[in-house]
Write a protein that holds these residues in place. Sequence first.
Motif, PDB file in Angstrom:
ATOM      1  N   MET A   1      76.658  21.846  34.240  1.00 42.56           N
ATOM      2  CA  MET A   1      75.664  21.290  33.017  1.00 42.56           C
ATOM      3  C   MET A   1      74.779  20.673  33.393  1.00 42.56           C
ATOM      4  SD  MET A   1      76.304  23.871  30.804  1.00 42.56           S
ATOM      5  CE  MET A   1      76.712  25.131  31.675  1.00 42.56           C
ATOM      6  N   THR A   2      75.542  19.780  34.416  1.00 38.98           N
ATOM      7  CA  THR A   2      74.856  18.226  34.411  1.00 38.98           C
ATOM      8  C   THR A   2      73.247  18.778  35.093  1.00 38.98           C
ATOM      9  OG1 THR A   2      76.663  17.240  34.579  1.00 38.98           O
ATOM     10  CG2 THR A   2      74.529  16.078  36.050  1.00 38.98           C
ATOM     11  N   ALA A   3      73.421  19.423  36.337  1.00 31.83           N
ATOM     12  CA  ALA A   3      71.929  19.881  36.601  1.00 31.83           C
ATOM     13  C   ALA A   3      71.263  20.533  35.640  1.00 31.83           C
ATOM     14  CB  ALA A   3      72.789  21.503  37.928  1.00 31.83           C
ATOM     15  N   LEU A   4      71.717  21.441  34.837  1.00 23.89           N
ATOM     16  CA  LEU A   4      71.042  22.207  33.546  1.00 23.89           C
ATOM     17  C   LEU A   4      70.323  21.323  32.973  1.00 23.89           C
ATOM     18  CD1 LEU A   4      72.445  25.207  32.142  1.00 23.89           C
ATOM     19  CD2 LEU A   4      70.418  25.114  33.509  1.00 23.89           C
ATOM     20  N   ARG A   5      70.549  20.051  32.907  1.00 20.51           N
ATOM     21  CA  ARG A   5      70.282  18.492  32.057  1.00 20.51           C
ATOM     22  C   ARG A   5      69.003  17.806  32.816  1.00 20.51           C
ATOM     23  NH1 ARG A   5      72.340  17.670  27.000  1.00 20.51           N
ATOM     24  NH2 ARG A   5      74.570  18.537  26.397  1.00 20.51           N
ATOM     25  N   LYS A   6      69.685  17.957  33.757  1.00 23.81           N
ATOM     26  CA  LYS A   6      68.606  17.480  34.782  1.00 23.81           C
ATOM     27  C   LYS A   6      67.364  18.097  35.190  1.00 23.81           C
ATOM     28  CE  LYS A   6      67.591  13.841  38.326  1.00 23.81           C
ATOM     29  NZ  LYS A   6      67.461  12.988  37.383  1.00 23.81           N
ATOM     30  N   PHE A   7      67.559  18.986  35.350  1.00 21.77           N
ATOM     31  CA  PHE A   7      66.080  19.994  35.042  1.00 21.77           C
ATOM     32  C   PHE A   7      65.451  19.878  34.417  1.00 21.77           C
ATOM     33  CE2 PHE A   7      64.260  24.438  34.474  1.00 21.77           C
ATOM     34  CZ  PHE A   7      63.441  24.534  35.514  1.00 21.77           C
ATOM     35  N   ILE A   8      66.153  20.406  32.877  1.00 23.51           N
ATOM     36  CA  ILE A   8      65.492  19.999  31.729  1.00 23.51           C
ATOM     37  C   ILE A   8      64.696  18.888  31.265  1.00 23.51           C
ATOM     38  CG2 ILE A   8      65.356  19.876  29.180  1.00 23.51           C
ATOM     39  CD1 ILE A   8      68.640  21.916  29.430  1.00 23.51           C
ATOM     40  N   SER A   9      65.547  17.768  32.314  1.00 23.77           N
ATOM     41  CA  SER A   9      64.905  16.803  31.538  1.00 23.77           C
ATOM     42  C   SER A   9      63.739  16.490  33.187  1.00 23.77           C
ATOM     43  CB  SER A   9      65.860  15.641  32.390  1.00 23.77           C
ATOM     44  OG  SER A   9      64.885  14.057  32.256  1.00 23.77           O
ATOM     45  N   ILE A  10      63.734  17.016  33.979  1.00 19.69           N
ATOM     46  CA  ILE A  10      62.705  16.729  34.767  1.00 19.69           C
ATOM     47  C   ILE A  10      61.319  17.765  34.348  1.00 19.69           C
ATOM     48  CG2 ILE A  10      61.930  17.668  37.109  1.00 19.69           C
ATOM     49  CD1 ILE A  10      64.848  16.246  38.375  1.00 19.69           C
ATOM     50  N   VAL A  11      61.690  18.540  33.993  1.00 25.96           N
ATOM     51  CA  VAL A  11      60.247  19.606  33.759  1.00 25.96           C
ATOM     52  C   VAL A  11      60.055  19.151  32.421  1.00 25.96           C
ATOM     53  CG1 VAL A  11      59.731  21.816  32.947  1.00 25.96           C
ATOM     54  CG2 VAL A  11      61.333  21.435  34.902  1.00 25.96           C
ATOM     55  N   ASP A  12      60.773  19.242  31.561  1.00 24.33           N
ATOM     56  CA  ASP A  12      59.825  18.425  30.465  1.00 24.33           C
ATOM     57  C   ASP A  12      59.214  16.930  30.368  1.00 24.33           C
ATOM     58  OD1 ASP A  12      61.586  20.139  29.008  1.00 24.33           O
ATOM     59  OD2 ASP A  12      62.417  18.828  27.908  1.00 24.33           O
ATOM     60  N   GLN A  13      59.523  15.944  31.186  1.00 22.90           N
ATOM     61  CA  GLN A  13      58.658  15.060  31.732  1.00 22.90           C
ATOM     62  C   GLN A  13      57.585  15.286  32.007  1.00 22.90           C
ATOM     63  OE1 GLN A  13      61.048  12.549  33.526  1.00 22.90           O
ATOM     64  NE2 GLN A  13      62.722  12.046  31.514  1.00 22.90           N
ATOM     65  N   ILE A  14      57.589  16.298  32.775  1.00 23.96           N
ATOM     66  CA  ILE A  14      56.526  16.106  33.815  1.00 23.96           C
ATOM     67  C   ILE A  14      54.987  16.999  33.025  1.00 23.96           C
ATOM     68  CG2 ILE A  14      55.371  17.830  35.710  1.00 23.96           C
ATOM     69  CD1 ILE A  14      58.006  17.673  36.988  1.00 23.96           C
ATOM     70  N   ASN A  15      56.364  18.217  32.205  1.00 21.56           N
ATOM     71  CA  ASN A  15      54.983  19.010  31.425  1.00 21.56           C
ATOM     72  C   ASN A  15      54.295  18.636  30.080  1.00 21.56           C
ATOM     73  OD1 ASN A  15      54.331  21.361  32.450  1.00 21.56           O
ATOM     74  ND2 ASN A  15      56.672  21.732  31.879  1.00 21.56           N
ATOM     75  N   TYR A  16      55.516  16.567  29.420  1.00 22.11           N
ATOM     76  CA  TYR A  16      54.433  16.474  28.573  1.00 22.11           C
ATOM     77  C   TYR A  16      53.503  15.463  29.319  1.00 22.11           C
ATOM     78  CZ  TYR A  16      54.948  12.750  24.988  1.00 22.11           C
ATOM     79  OH  TYR A  16      54.855  11.547  23.775  1.00 22.11           O
ATOM     80  N   ARG A  17      54.158  14.888  30.364  1.00 23.79           N
ATOM     81  CA  ARG A  17      52.497  14.373  30.765  1.00 23.79           C
ATOM     82  C   ARG A  17      51.417  14.779  30.830  1.00 23.79           C
ATOM     83  NH1 ARG A  17      57.075  11.396  33.703  1.00 23.79           N
ATOM     84  NH2 ARG A  17      57.847   8.778  32.514  1.00 23.79           N
ATOM     85  N   ILE A  18      52.279  15.871  31.516  1.00 20.77           N
ATOM     86  CA  ILE A  18      50.593  16.420  31.359  1.00 20.77           C
ATOM     87  C   ILE A  18      49.980  17.481  30.658  1.00 20.77           C
ATOM     88  CG2 ILE A  18      49.684  18.492  32.972  1.00 20.77           C
ATOM     89  CD1 ILE A  18      51.897  18.486  35.258  1.00 20.77           C
ATOM     90  N   GLY A  19      50.444  17.311  29.761  1.00 23.92           N
ATOM     91  CA  GLY A  19      50.187  18.091  28.302  1.00 23.92           C
ATOM     92  C   GLY A  19      49.467  16.392  27.863  1.00 23.92           C
ATOM     93  N   ARG A  20      50.138  16.167  27.562  1.00 24.27           N
ATOM     94  CA  ARG A  20      49.297  13.987  26.943  1.00 24.27           C
ATOM     95  C   ARG A  20      47.634  14.207  27.772  1.00 24.27           C
ATOM     96  NH1 ARG A  20      50.954  13.358  22.354  1.00 24.27           N
ATOM     97  NH2 ARG A  20      49.749  10.946  22.381  1.00 24.27           N
ATOM     98  N   VAL A  21      47.717  14.399  28.740  1.00 23.46           N
ATOM     99  CA  VAL A  21      46.351  14.230  29.632  1.00 23.46           C
ATOM    100  C   VAL A  21      45.401  14.898  29.156  1.00 23.46           C
ATOM    101  CG1 VAL A  21      45.457  13.236  32.223  1.00 23.46           C
ATOM    102  CG2 VAL A  21      47.542  12.227  31.474  1.00 23.46           C
ATOM    103  N   THR A  22      46.137  16.026  29.477  1.00 22.94           N
ATOM    104  CA  THR A  22      45.144  17.218  29.055  1.00 22.94           C
ATOM    105  C   THR A  22      45.097  17.307  27.540  1.00 22.94           C
ATOM    106  OG1 THR A  22      46.920  18.838  30.821  1.00 22.94           O
ATOM    107  CG2 THR A  22      45.351  20.301  29.056  1.00 22.94           C
ATOM    108  N   MET A  23      45.041  16.546  26.874  1.00 24.49           N
ATOM    109  CA  MET A  23      44.950  16.791  25.552  1.00 24.49           C
ATOM    110  C   MET A  23      43.778  16.419  25.883  1.00 24.49           C
ATOM    111  SD  MET A  23      48.130  15.430  23.053  1.00 24.49           S
ATOM    112  CE  MET A  23      47.062  14.615  22.090  1.00 24.49           C
ATOM    113  N   TYR A  24      42.750  15.224  26.119  1.00 20.61           N
ATOM    114  CA  TYR A  24      41.832  14.854  26.071  1.00 20.61           C
ATOM    115  C   TYR A  24      40.900  15.653  26.680  1.00 20.61           C
ATOM    116  CZ  TYR A  24      44.641  10.363  24.921  1.00 20.61           C
ATOM    117  OH  TYR A  24      45.429  10.142  23.530  1.00 20.61           O
ATOM    118  N   GLY A  25      40.462  16.636  27.263  1.00 23.23           N
ATOM    119  CA  GLY A  25      39.645  17.997  28.485  1.00 23.23           C
ATOM    120  C   GLY A  25      39.197  18.336  27.100  1.00 23.23           C
ATOM    121  N   ILE A  26      39.524  18.133  26.313  1.00 21.14           N
ATOM    122  CA  ILE A  26      38.484  19.064  24.919  1.00 21.14           C
ATOM    123  C   ILE A  26      37.503  18.017  24.913  1.00 21.14           C
ATOM    124  CG2 ILE A  26      39.868  17.707  22.927  1.00 21.14           C
ATOM    125  CD1 ILE A  26      38.651  20.954  22.881  1.00 21.14           C
TER     126      ILE A  26
END
Length: 172
Positions: A1-26
């Motif tokens: 379960m630790t590997a799942l939590r690590k995967f979730i953490s990494i993917v969520d952090q990457i997509n959060y940051r990309i999403g916050r930058v992409t917001m300004y694409g409008i």
Amino acid sequence: MTALRKFISIVDQINYRIGRVTMYGIFAMMAILLWSSISKTFFNPSLWTLEMAQFAMVAYYILGGPYSIQMGSNVRMDLLYGGWSTRRKAAVDTITVMFLIFYLGVLLWGGIDSTAYSFKYGGERSPTAWRPYLWPIKVIMCTGIALMLLQALSELFKDILRLRGEEIDNVV
């Protein structure tokens, strides 16, 4: 379960940051469309504005998709879903996210094939007067679809943890 939590953490952090930058694409898209209006009114119309606005919209939509999934702001029929328990929501989401993963997998496969075709034949170009190369937007689309696929897997793993009765920490 630790590997799942690590995967979730990494993917969520990457997509959060990309999403916050992409917001300004409008704003980039608005600038392109504003220039289009100005050039059509006062100067010779620019050939590139319509297609560039379309490319900007595709990038905005595709790169913002994983962030939207992560924030739970995707469209959902909330008539029944809103009243369900967390465990029941997780069980239903586990089933529906499987369909999303399949769809995104097929979409990514086709996107990679189309992008490879673009590179293989010396740079596929749009059949318009401006004739831009299509590989940059195809690469952005494949990247966005891959990020959406990873976010869908992250959501699946979150649902599995919820079904097991475990708490999920918000990464963002």
